[in-house]
Structures are given as C-alpha cells and as structure tokens.
Design a protein around this motif. Structure first.
Motif, mmCIF file in Angstrom:
data_model
loop_
_atom_site.group_PDB
_atom_site.id
_atom_site.type_symbol
_atom_site.label_atom_id
_atom_site.label_comp_id
_atom_site.label_asym_id
_atom_site.label_seq_id
_atom_site.Cartn_x
_atom_site.Cartn_y
_atom_site.Cartn_z
ATOM 1 N N ALA A 72 0.770 7.609 -6.207
ATOM 2 C CA ALA A 72 -0.348 8.540 -6.334
ATOM 3 C C ALA A 72 0.068 9.946 -5.906
ATOM 4 N N ALA A 73 0.833 10.043 -4.815
ATOM 5 C CA ALA A 73 1.283 11.354 -4.341
ATOM 6 C C ALA A 73 2.223 12.005 -5.352
ATOM 7 N N ALA A 74 3.102 11.224 -5.943
ATOM 8 C CA ALA A 74 4.016 11.776 -6.947
ATOM 9 C C ALA A 74 3.253 12.252 -8.171
ATOM 10 N N THR A 75 2.219 11.535 -8.557
ATOM 11 C CA THR A 75 1.405 11.939 -9.701
ATOM 12 C C THR A 75 0.685 13.257 -9.422
ATOM 13 N N VAL A 76 0.100 13.364 -8.235
ATOM 14 C CA VAL A 76 -0.598 14.600 -7.872
ATOM 15 C C VAL A 76 0.384 15.758 -7.806
ATOM 16 N N LEU A 77 1.561 15.533 -7.215
ATOM 17 C CA LEU A 77 2.569 16.582 -7.129
ATOM 18 C C LEU A 77 3.024 17.033 -8.518
ATOM 19 N N GLY A 134 0.798 -1.220 0.000
ATOM 20 C CA GLY A 134 0.000 0.000 0.000
ATOM 21 C C GLY A 134 0.827 1.265 0.000
ATOM 22 N N TRP A 135 2.003 1.245 0.661
ATOM 23 C CA TRP A 135 2.815 2.458 0.712
ATOM 24 C C TRP A 135 3.346 2.813 -0.663
ATOM 25 N N GLN A 136 3.612 1.816 -1.496
ATOM 26 C CA GLN A 136 4.097 2.104 -2.846
ATOM 27 C C GLN A 136 2.988 2.723 -3.694
ATOM 28 N N ILE A 137 1.778 2.229 -3.553
ATOM 29 C CA ILE A 137 0.653 2.792 -4.289
ATOM 30 C C ILE A 137 0.427 4.237 -3.865
ATOM 31 N N THR A 138 0.505 4.484 -2.544
ATOM 32 C CA THR A 138 0.328 5.842 -2.031
ATOM 33 C C THR A 138 1.430 6.761 -2.551
ATOM 34 N N LEU A 139 2.658 6.269 -2.562
ATOM 35 C CA LEU A 139 3.785 7.071 -3.045
ATOM 36 C C LEU A 139 3.617 7.427 -4.526
#
Length: 114
Positions: A86-91, A79-84
């Motif tokens: 997604a966060a990089a995409t939003v950033l 899950g942490w990789q998916i979150t990372l």
C-alpha cells in the motif's frame, strides 16, 4: 507529438490487430486438408510411467515427508507485506502526480512569450 495523433495511431494499431485476429480463423479453415497418414510420428503420451504400480506393499519403509505449505495457503499475507504494498502504491501515485505537475509547469514556462 500531438496527443490526438498518438491516440489515432493506437486506435489504428488496435484495429489492425483486431482485423488480423478476425481473419486468422478464416485463413486456417481455408487451408487444404492434410493427406491421410500425414502424422507418421504422433506425440508421445503425457506419462511414460505405467498405470499399474509394480512395487510390493511396504517397499518404501520411510513415511513421506510433510508437504511444504505456502504462506498464502496457510493464513494469507502478513500485515507488513500488505502495508508495504500500500505504501509503495501511494508513493508511486505521488511521484506520478509530481512529475505531471512539473511537466505542465515546464510547458507553461516554455509557451509563455517572456
């Protein structure tokens, strides 16, 4: 550069590549046939090992090592990789929007007659 020119150049480039790919099979089909015996050195077979195993049964006393299992095959992404991701995409999207707005503001400031 004018955006229309950039689009026109890209369209011309893509049309040229499409024409080249369309003409390639016709050019290859029109090539003269090769003479008989032209391939004196054919490629080697995919495997140089014999198809028959010449080892007696039990020649290797040790059991095989367990296979290495990748994380994606075992249970998917953590899950942490998916979150990372997604966060990089939003950033990245936020940075692109901010840069586009800054560029537009600079163009408006340069175009104003002040």
């Amino acid at each position: 550069m004018n955006p229309i020119r950039a689009i026109r150049r890209l369209a011309c480039l893509l049309a040229g590549l499409a024409a080249a790919f369309a003409a390639a099979p016709a050019a290859l089909a029109a090539a003269p046939p090769r003479p008989p015996g032209w391939n004196k050195h054919p490629p080697r077979p995919a495997s140089t090992h014999p198809a028959i195993n010449y080892h007696p049964p039990g020649w290797n006393k040790h059991p095989p090592l367990p296979a290495h299992v990748h994380a994606l095959a075992a249970g998917g992404m953590p899950g942490w990789q998916i979150t990372l991701i997604a966060a990089a995409t939003v950033l990245a999207a936020v940075v692109v929007v901010l840069l586009a707005r800054a560029r537009a503001a600079r163009r408006r400031a340069a175009a104003s007659p002040a």
